[in-house]
Design a protein around this motif. Structure first.
Motif, PDB file in Angstrom:
ATOM      1  N   GLU A 212      98.340  72.983 122.755  1.00  0.00           N
ATOM      2  CA  GLU A 212      99.196  71.989 123.748  1.00  0.00           C
ATOM      3  C   GLU A 212     100.519  72.326 123.909  1.00  0.00           C
ATOM      4  O   GLU A 212     101.192  72.076 125.029  1.00  0.00           O
TER       5      GLU A 212
ATOM      6  N   ALA B  72      89.024  73.461 125.100  1.00  0.00           N
ATOM      7  CA  ALA B  72      90.326  72.516 124.749  1.00  0.00           C
ATOM      8  C   ALA B  72      91.630  72.471 126.593  1.00  0.00           C
ATOM      9  O   ALA B  72      92.476  71.646 126.348  1.00  0.00           O
TER      10      ALA B  72
ATOM     11  N   ARG C 251      91.282  73.262 129.058  1.00  0.00           N
ATOM     12  CA  ARG C 251      90.203  71.890 130.742  1.00  0.00           C
ATOM     13  C   ARG C 251      91.572  70.940 130.343  1.00  0.00           C
ATOM     14  O   ARG C 251      91.752  70.448 131.417  1.00  0.00           O
ATOM     15  N   GLU C 252      91.748  70.174 129.114  1.00  0.00           N
ATOM     16  CA  GLU C 252      92.237  68.978 129.471  1.00  0.00           C
ATOM     17  C   GLU C 252      93.900  69.260 130.003  1.00  0.00           C
ATOM     18  O   GLU C 252      94.243  68.146 129.775  1.00  0.00           O
TER      19      GLU C 252
ATOM     20  N   CYS D  44      90.179  70.410 138.155  1.00  0.00           N
ATOM     21  CA  CYS D  44      89.175  71.638 137.342  1.00  0.00           C
ATOM     22  C   CYS D  44      88.060  71.916 138.851  1.00  0.00           C
ATOM     23  O   CYS D  44      87.999  71.406 138.996  1.00  0.00           O
TER      24      CYS D  44
ATOM     25  N   ASP E 243      83.578  71.649 135.121  1.00  0.00           N
ATOM     26  CA  ASP E 243      82.674  70.361 134.767  1.00  0.00           C
ATOM     27  C   ASP E 243      81.934  71.176 134.406  1.00  0.00           C
ATOM     28  O   ASP E 243      80.671  70.138 132.964  1.00  0.00           O
TER      29      ASP E 243
ATOM     30  N   SER F  42      84.642  74.237 130.069  1.00  0.00           N
ATOM     31  CA  SER F  42      85.196  75.179 129.271  1.00  0.00           C
ATOM     32  C   SER F  42      85.714  75.952 130.128  1.00  0.00           C
ATOM     33  O   SER F  42      85.339  76.018 131.855  1.00  0.00           O
TER      34      SER F  42
END
Lengths: 267, 267
Positions: free
Chosen positions: B54, B78, B80-81, B86, B91, B95
């Motif tokens: 992050e 991870a 994706r967040e 996106c 979706d 990933s």
């Protein structure tokens, strides 16, 4: 070779941080060095706006294959706070221009502007050891150069700057390491100097006034400028016309290559 | 050329994030593309441990000259967040493997594993449109491939996985876009299939069991593997020995180059 970089998943990274960053010369200096040494590494520019500096450096320090960070305008002072440890030149100059990852994972900052300048000066045959030197300009680059000149063993160092508070601050930091070796004044003192250095920005623009009058210099004085663009400033042109030996700004950068090689432990 | 990268202050940056990162193939694919297109850009590896992901992505998103981020194991879910928006494949697959900076400064994520696989399959003369396809493995890569196969117009898609919860989740996401086109089972269903795809990790190690028995396949079935190392898995070797046409894992990666070119708007 097709001109594409020989970069793979094993390549180690070095970055140069600036805002703007398009003008940086370090990729053109360091990437050929990596190639020549057979070091699997590459130096890339990273455009970091001041508001993002802390976040970007924080991220880069976590990247497992980033081994070094070069720092240019306007981040040299701010990046000092983002290092875990600082070398002596950083404390004296108040700014850093290179950070490396240490064996314990900490990031160590140093400033090579001054050492690079002195290395270039020595390489050009103008060793400042034992000489009387006048430095005009006590900003970030001037401060680093002042410390490096004292470390190189100048006989006397005379530093001038229009900002007397800045001058007093530098004098105090220099005296802590080299007591009573520096004199300061708001006007340049050029009588009896062997080497004079312009560390002000005057000369970046063709219409700038001269930082000091070359006609006031002793006959055999060496005149150095740290301005890189233009290569030949009005100061150097007029000094050369008066018969002085001159020293160009680009030498300060080229003088740093071997210092970086040692600092980063490149083979 | 001396082999050193043609990198300057104006060079734009692309990075590939992984842990480990030494195995990535994307620099070898994309850097020659940049050179061929005359694009002043470079793709470099960035070693990001999960605990730092992050922070590293947060920093990279702020870098003014970073235009794209490629993502590999173990960060595809991870990351994706960490995207602002996106694409549809993200979706469905759950990933992402590529992020780009949009005109408004937001970061947009997409997943090209599946599209790359289908592009490679079509390029090899095995267009899945209108065919019966069996997909073995419903993990990150399998999910992306399932979506891309449906988007490419397969007649039926049979997906198997030992994890029935994972299978049900994928089925629900696929049905939302392509209703009632997918059947699922915990054992591979190979009767009447035209193309079968191994999307499990079985075959990475020479002593792995086969993901399904090639002897059970119809005579003219194409056998595809997404494992890149070794290039020739035991599955492909045994299938070829039985007379099947085989399709190698590396084609999935090579099939992505033109997709990335379009995604990143490279000239």
């Amino acid at each position: 070779m097709t001109g594409n970089p020989p970069i793979s998943g094993t390549t180690r990274l070095y970055v140069v941080l600036g805002d703007p960053v398009t003008q940086v010369q370090s990729p053109a200096l360091m990437n050929p060095l990596f190639a020549r040494l057979g070091v699997d590494a590459v130096l890339v520019p990273v455009h970091a706006r001041p508001a993002h500096l802390e976040r970007i450096v924080g991220g880069l320090k976590c990247v497992g294959n980033v081994d070094g960070i070069f720092v240019t305008v306007p981040h040299k002072a701010a990046v000092r706070e983002l290092a875990d440890r600082c070398g002596p030149m950083v404390d004296i100059a108040g700014s850093a221009n290179a950070l490396r990852r240490e064996a314990d994972g900490c990031w160590y900052a140093e400033n090579f502007d001054g050492l690079g300048f002195v290395t270039g000066l020595v390489g050009a045959g103008h060793d400042p050891a034992g000489r009387h030197v006048a430095l005009v300009g006590a900003g970030g680059a001037g401060s680093a150069i002042a410390a490096a000149l004292l470390a190189a063993g100048v006989r006397t160092l005379s530093v001038s700057d229009v900002d007397s508070a800045r001058l007093d601050g530098l004098r105090a930091r220099l005296d802590a390491h080299w007591p009573n070796r520096t004199v300061t004044s708001t006007e340049p003192r050029l009588d009896g100097v062997d080497i004079v250095v312009n560390a002000t920005p005057l000369g970046l623009n063709p219409e700038d006034p001269l930082p000091f009058p070359p006609a006031a210099l002793p006959a055999d004085c060496v005149v150095a400028d740290i301005i890189m663009k233009p290569r030949e400033t009005r100061l150097l042109r007029e000094a050369a016309a008066l018969g002085h030996r001159v020293h160009y700004g680009i030498d300060m950068l080229e003088g740093q290559v071997d210092l970086y090689r040692a600092f980063f432990g490149l083979a």
